[in-house]
Scaffold this motif. Structure first.
Motif, PDB file in Angstrom:
ATOM      1  N   GLY A 299       0.821  -1.210   0.000  1.00 42.81           N
ATOM      2  CA  GLY A 299       0.000   0.000   0.000  1.00 42.81           C
ATOM      3  C   GLY A 299       0.853   1.257   0.000  1.00 42.81           C
ATOM      4  N   ILE A 300       1.909   1.269   0.823  1.00 41.48           N
ATOM      5  CA  ILE A 300       2.812   2.421   0.872  1.00 41.48           C
ATOM      6  C   ILE A 300       3.556   2.572  -0.445  1.00 41.48           C
ATOM      7  N   THR A 302       2.487   1.646  -3.325  1.00 42.66           N
ATOM      8  CA  THR A 302       1.497   2.146  -4.284  1.00 42.66           C
ATOM      9  C   THR A 302       1.308   3.648  -4.138  1.00 42.66           C
ATOM     10  N   LEU A 303       1.264   4.136  -2.914  1.00 48.93           N
ATOM     11  CA  LEU A 303       1.148   5.577  -2.676  1.00 48.93           C
ATOM     12  C   LEU A 303       2.322   6.319  -3.285  1.00 48.93           C
ATOM     13  N   VAL A 306       1.735   6.719  -6.929  1.00 48.41           N
ATOM     14  CA  VAL A 306       0.776   7.781  -7.252  1.00 48.41           C
ATOM     15  C   VAL A 306       1.484   9.130  -7.300  1.00 48.41           C
ATOM     16  N   ILE A 307       2.355   9.371  -6.338  1.00 49.41           N
ATOM     17  CA  ILE A 307       3.116  10.629  -6.315  1.00 49.41           C
ATOM     18  C   ILE A 307       3.954  10.761  -7.580  1.00 49.41           C
ATOM     19  N   VAL A 358       7.894   7.415   1.072  1.00 45.46           N
ATOM     20  CA  VAL A 358       7.091   8.520   0.549  1.00 45.46           C
ATOM     21  C   VAL A 358       7.926   9.780   0.356  1.00 45.46           C
TER      22      VAL A 358
END
Length: 447
Positions: A299-300, A302-303, A306-307, A358
């Protein structure tokens, strides 16, 4: 600014210029087909890296989980070392004969090999042969995709409107690349979230490979609809010296711009160290060594994807505005500092993993959005496909393919500090060599 390599003569133009509407329609269809293939390539390469911690005990069983993981990552790296060979064989074919044929070979091999991995029996069924077949499949993928980046970037730079090269290359080599990376992490996330941990380890890890094979069949169809001569109907610029007569001529011309080739290798290599550390090394460290919750890890990741997708076109537009060389230098020096964030993730902590992925990953993404454009500007039209393909393949194989292995191994050997030092040195060297090449007139587009 130098516009043509010494000793290259112009080729006659024999085609009727396309209308503005024809260019617009053709550009859109080619962008989808080109970008889709680029996304698929990155999906397949990334999904193997993400699934390495699950397939490793099935193909490389060991009492030490780290040993199994390192074996799987070694196969991951081996696939990259086949890419320079594929680039050397297919690059001149693309420059002299047909971009379309090379792209069809590439996407077909990627799709079929992904499907094969999805159904390949493991060590219990085939013994050592399972690992050997897995290695051969990765080598075939490496050979076939060796020229993919060169073809896609060479065509993309000619499709790009004047003075918007950075934005357009940000779309092709930034957004579409990140769509592939994002899709791999998203599929991994949904599969992991949908099944138990035991099922994930037993067989569900195969599903992302099956998805990659199915997506490949779609891209094969889209690329089959492209015209045989890809560029002449839609390009926005009329650079001189479009082709070389023989393969030998291609290599002679490439040798005459060898400083550019070295710059391409380093420009690509430095960012690929970071790319594969963040997309394969750190997630596998989290899953295979620190035993984090895999759903959270994906999930991280994937985030982070997105960025990357959202920011890629803006990074390209920024480069168009301030000059590509300045944007490249600034972002590459930020990458130097970014490498040292990997030292923060030295024990199990999903919050630390989040921070490194991130915030550090954003800087990696900025560099990923720009590096293909910078590499493309370093090659003259006559050998652009071959030069980018060979330089890209060498940069990825020497630096990117080994990155996850080095990250995990150095962490295991209590020498984690060496990884950011290594990455930073290559990043600084890429800036130095790029500016030397630029000073000597080896930047051909956009600066």
């Amino acid at each position: 600014m130098t516009t043509i390599a010494e000793g290259i003569s112009p080729a006659p133009q024999t085609t009727t210029p396309a209308t503005a509407h024809e260019k617009q329609v053709a550009t859109k269809s080619m962008t989808i087909a080109l970008g889709g293939g680029v996304a698929l390539e990155w999906y397949d390469w990334t999904v193997y890296g993400m699934m390495a911690s699950f397939l490793s005990p099935l193909f490389f069983p060991s009492t030490d989980p780290t040993t199994s993981l390192l074996a799987a990552l070694a196969v991951y790296g081996a696939g990259f070392f086949a890419r320079p060979v594929g680039a050397a064989i297919l690059g001149p074919i693309a420059d002299r004969i047909s971009h379309k044929r090379v792209m069809m070979i590439s996407v077909t091999a990627m799709a079929l090999c992904s499907l094969l991995i999805a159904v390949l029996p493991g060590y219990k069924e085939l013994g050592v042969a399972a690992a050997v077949i897995l290695l051969l499949v990765r080598l075939i993928q490496g050979l076939a995709t060796g020229a993919e980046a060169g073809v896609a970037n060479a065509i993309a730079i000619e499709l790009a409107p004047p003075r918007e090269e950075g934005r357009y290359l940000g779309l092709i080599s930034g957004t579409f690349i990140q769509l592939g990376v994002f899709a791999s992490s998203m599929v991994a996330f949904f599969v992991s979230a949908s099944v138990s941990a035991e099922t994930m380890h037993e067989w569900a890890w195969r599903l992302p490979f099956a998805v990659g094979g199915a997506l490949g069949l779609l891209i094969i169809y889209l690329r089959s609809k492209l015209p045989e001569t890809l560029i002449k109907h839609v390009m926005h610029r009329d650079e001189l010296s479009r082709t070389r007569e023989t393969t030998g001529d291609v290599w002679k011309t490439l040798w005459s711009v060898r400083l550019s080739l070295l710059a391409v290798i380093l420009v690509v290599g430095a960012v690929q160290i970071a790319n594969y550390a963040w997309n394969a090394g750190l997630p596998n460290l989290a899953n295979g060594v620190f035993k984090e919750n895999s759903t959270w890890v994906y999930g991280i990741t994937t985030l982070m994807g997105v960025i990357w997708i959202v920011t890629a076109p803006f990074v390209g537009a920024f480069a168009d505005k301030v000059r590509p060389s300045r944007a490249f230098t600034l972002l590459r020096l930020l990458l130097v500092a970014c490498f040292f964030l990997t030292l923060a993730y030295s024990e199990k902590s999903i919050s630390t993993f989040f921070f490194v992925m991130v915030f550090g990953g954003a800087i990696v993404g900025f560099n990923m959005a720009l590096y293909n454009f910078i590499a493309t500007t370093l090659m003259p039209r006559a050998v652009r496909t071959t030069g980018i393909a060979v330089g890209y393949a060498l940069g990825v194989s020497l630096f990117g393919g080994t990155s996850p292995y080095l990250l995990v191994w150095l962490q295991h050997a209590q020498m984690a500090w060496m990884f950011p030092v290594y990455g930073s040195l290559i990043a600084v060297l890429s800036v130095v060599v790029y500016h030397v090449a630029k000073k000597r007139g080896h930047v051909y587009i956009g600066d």
